[in-house]
Scaffold this motif. Structure first.
Motif, short mmCIF file in Angstrom:
data_model
loop_
_atom_site.label_atom_id
_atom_site.label_comp_id
_atom_site.label_asym_id
_atom_site.label_seq_id
_atom_site.Cartn_x
_atom_site.Cartn_y
_atom_site.Cartn_z
N ARG A 1 0.83 -1.21 0.00
CA ARG A 1 0.00 0.00 0.00
C ARG A 1 0.86 1.25 0.00
O ARG A 1 1.94 1.28 0.60
CB ARG A 1 -0.90 0.00 1.23
CG ARG A 1 -1.83 1.20 1.34
CD ARG A 1 -2.66 1.14 2.62
NE ARG A 1 -3.52 -0.03 2.66
CZ ARG A 1 -4.75 -0.06 2.15
NH1 ARG A 1 -5.26 1.03 1.57
NH2 ARG A 1 -5.47 -1.15 2.21
N ALA B 1 0.35 5.12 1.24
CA ALA B 1 -0.53 5.96 2.05
C ALA B 1 0.00 7.38 2.11
O ALA B 1 1.22 7.60 2.00
CB ALA B 1 -0.65 5.39 3.45
N ASP C 1 -1.66 6.61 -3.12
CA ASP C 1 -2.97 6.30 -2.53
C ASP C 1 -3.60 5.05 -3.14
O ASP C 1 -4.80 4.97 -3.30
CB ASP C 1 -3.92 7.50 -2.67
CG ASP C 1 -5.08 7.41 -1.69
OD1 ASP C 1 -4.90 6.83 -0.60
OD2 ASP C 1 -6.18 7.90 -2.01
N HIS D 1 -3.34 0.46 -3.42
CA HIS D 1 -2.72 -0.74 -2.89
C HIS D 1 -2.98 -1.91 -3.82
O HIS D 1 -3.86 -1.87 -4.68
CB HIS D 1 -3.16 -1.03 -1.46
CG HIS D 1 -4.41 -1.82 -1.30
ND1 HIS D 1 -5.66 -1.25 -1.19
CD2 HIS D 1 -4.62 -3.15 -1.17
CE1 HIS D 1 -6.57 -2.18 -1.01
NE2 HIS D 1 -5.98 -3.34 -1.00
N ASP E 1 -0.98 -4.86 5.05
CA ASP E 1 -0.22 -4.30 3.92
C ASP E 1 1.14 -3.83 4.39
O ASP E 1 1.25 -3.20 5.47
CB ASP E 1 -0.94 -3.09 3.31
CG ASP E 1 -2.12 -3.48 2.44
OD1 ASP E 1 -1.96 -4.40 1.62
OD2 ASP E 1 -3.20 -2.87 2.59
N SER F 1 3.12 -0.99 4.03
CA SER F 1 2.62 0.32 3.65
C SER F 1 3.73 1.36 3.65
O SER F 1 4.42 1.54 4.66
CB SER F 1 1.51 0.78 4.61
OG SER F 1 0.43 -0.13 4.61
N ASP G 1 4.26 4.98 4.01
CA ASP G 1 3.56 6.16 4.49
C ASP G 1 4.34 7.39 4.07
O ASP G 1 5.40 7.71 4.65
CB ASP G 1 3.40 6.11 6.01
CG ASP G 1 2.44 7.18 6.52
OD1 ASP G 1 2.57 8.34 6.09
OD2 ASP G 1 1.59 6.86 7.36
N ARG H 1 0.25 -2.15 8.00
CA ARG H 1 -1.07 -1.71 8.42
C ARG H 1 -2.13 -2.65 7.87
O ARG H 1 -1.97 -3.18 6.78
CB ARG H 1 -1.35 -0.29 7.92
CG ARG H 1 -0.58 0.77 8.67
CD ARG H 1 -0.85 2.15 8.14
NE ARG H 1 -0.17 3.15 8.95
CZ ARG H 1 0.12 4.37 8.54
NH1 ARG H 1 -0.21 4.75 7.33
NH2 ARG H 1 0.72 5.23 9.35
N SER I 1 -1.62 -0.52 13.18
CA SER I 1 -0.42 -0.07 12.49
C SER I 1 0.78 -0.54 13.29
O SER I 1 0.87 -0.27 14.50
CB SER I 1 -0.42 1.46 12.35
OG SER I 1 0.74 1.90 11.68
#
Length: 501
Positions: free
Chosen positions: A121, A123, A187, A189, A251, A253, A255, A264, A278
């Motif tokens: 993902r 984010a 944004d 995944h 995921d 992720s 960030d 997350r 998370s």
């Protein structure tokens, strides 16, 4: 209005990405403006790449309409937003439809597996990196430590793997190396399958970098190590592993706001009572239980996993097919009420760029809205004519949630128990039981998929279940417009699901 986009004839030029968006735009513009559709009628918005003619249409456009919510390829949206003249509006219809009464559906993943399933993902907005919605993020595996080899891949809807990580062929840690890398839009995944050749503790190193725009120098985001306990107790990973991830959707992720890589998900680690799931990778371990052992299929496409017939430890991707998306289902037009919202949004944006055409755009939109209100009633009545116990849609394309919710149709779908390998005899047995238990008289395929969905069609034919057509993302020579498409779908559902043996 037909024709080729031009800067010299004073006609308002409109660019629309998908055939459905283009058709709705033509309903509003009528003869007042010229609409150029980028994706052809049988094209797939998920994979389409623009042509030189498309670039010309974009360059001359006075306004552009997209569906977005990551329906279209990120590369296509990037071409539209970067190729259009400065200051020219680019309007994402699905994303803005709620202002006109449109209702969007949250994507709900299938968590009915007996193992964790692990995706990737992106984010955050990435503003600090100069990123936008057309930017990309690379998540690269740079090393593996463990008793065997690790692979991460996607399985397409028809059984072919697309490999993103394979430690068996080594790593290259140079900054410009593109192997063992997953590239995702901001944004978004993606689902992923993971395979481990031997039991034990594995540590997989990752690093992430942002490419703000095409050709730009990658900007580092961060790096981390993800630990897996494969066929052994998670306690063997060490006392610092406070969280055991063994169920639900998790995921890896990136960030962009925090500038780090986290894990997350939508399910807690074992013993975690928090609401926000998370986890710092250094404090977590992903459990791959012994129940995840699968046999490597005979297909040559899966030789990267090892010798056919031998065992591997598999975390399946849970949803069949390459499936990169955001948080909301983009197929909003399958609910006619949402298409009405699209029309009203198009009307207002056209008036903004061409105020002199306001009365014409308004009249056209009013006429089209009335047609769609009639269409909504037609679809509702046709589907309501199907007995409730027969109102099940079985198809290979997961793009009908709006149709199901709006018109009380059960989206039964078809996903193999382990979609990370080609459909097996057991999978065909499961499909057989599904069709028998639901007692559906028909399954449905989109025209572009009819020649390739062998498992579904063969099983349907063996059970005497009819194979019927349905349209999702595009048109054909037979069905050339949105109203015609929705009527066709309603008629096909009513005719085929009402069939008496």
């Amino acid at each position: 209005m037909a024709g080729v986009a031009s800067a010299s004839d004073n006609v308002v030029d409109v660019v629309a990405t998908t055939p459905i968006v283009a058709d709705l735009a033509r309903m509003v513009t009528g003869q007042r403006a010229r609409v150029s559709g980028l994706i052809p009628p049988m094209g797939d918005p998920h994979t389409y790449e623009p042509t030189l003619r498309d670039l010309r249409s974009i360059a001359y456009a006075d306004i552009a309409f997209t569906n977005n919510l990551l329906l279209e390829q990120a590369s296509l949206i990037r071409v539209v937003e970067q190729g259009i003249r400065p200051g020219t509006p680019v309007v994402a219809l699905a994303e803005n439809s709620s202002r006109y009464g449109g209702e969007l559906i949250q994507l709900v993943e299938d968590v009915a597996l007996d193992t964790v399933w692990l995706g990737m993902r992106i984010a955050g907005s990435g503003e600090s990196f100069g990123a936008s919605r057309t930017s990309e993020v690379e998540l690269q595996a740079t090393g593996v430590r463990g008793p065997g080899d690790v692979a991460a891949f996607l399985t397409t809807a028809f059984g072919e793997p697309e490999v993103y990580l394979n430690s068996a062929d080594g790593f290259d840690r140079e900054s410009n190396y593109k192997g063992d890398t997953a590239t995702l839009p901001v944004d978004a995944h993606t689902h992923m399958s993971w395979a481990f050749s031997q039991p034990g503790i594995y540590e997989v190193d990752f690093r992430a970098q942002v490419i703000a725009e095409k050709g730009a120098r990658p900007q580092p985001v961060g790096d981390t190590t993800v630990t897996f306990a494969v066929g052994v107790s998670p306690t063997e990973a060490g006392k610092d592993k406070e969280y055991v991830l063994n169920e639900g959707h998790q995921d890896i992720s990136v960030d962009l706001d925090e500038g780090k890589i986290l894990i997350r998900g939508d399910a807690p680690a074992k013993g975690d009572t928090r609401i926000n799931y998370s986890y710092p990778p250094e404090q977590a371990v992903v459990e791959v239980p012994n129940s995840a052992i699968k046999e490597i299929p005979a297909s040559a496409a899966f030789r990267f996993l090892g010798r056919p017939g031998t065992d591997t430890y598999m975390l399946p991707q849970a949803v069949l097919g390459k499936h990169v998306h955001g948080e909301l289902d983009p197929h909003a037009w399958q609910n006619v009420s949402n298409a009405i919202a699209y029309l009203q949004l198009i009307r207002d944006k056209m008036i903004a760029v061409d105020p002199k055409g306001a009365s014409e755009y308004t009249a056209n939109a009013d006429r089209a809205v009335n047609q769609l209100l009639d269409l909504d009633s037609y679809v509702r009545n046709r589907i309501a004519s199907i007995p409730r116990e027969r109102r099940h849609l079985v198809t290979t394309h997961d793009g009908y949630a709006y149709l199901g919710k709006a018109y009380d149709l059960d989206i039964a779908g078809f996903v193999t128990p382990n979609p990370s390998i080609e459909p097996s005899t057991r999978d065909m047995v499961t499909l057989t039981r599904t069709l028998e238990n639901l007692q559906v008289p028909a399954v449905f395929l989109e025209p572009s998929l009819e020649g390739r969905a062998g498992v579904l069609t063969e099983t349907a034919e063996r059970l005497g279940v009819q194979v019927c057509r349905i349209y999702g993302d595009s048109f054909s020579e037979e069905v050339t417009g949105y109203i015609e498409m929705m009527r066709y779908n309603a008629d096909s559902l009513a005719r085929c699901l009402n069939r008496q043996d």
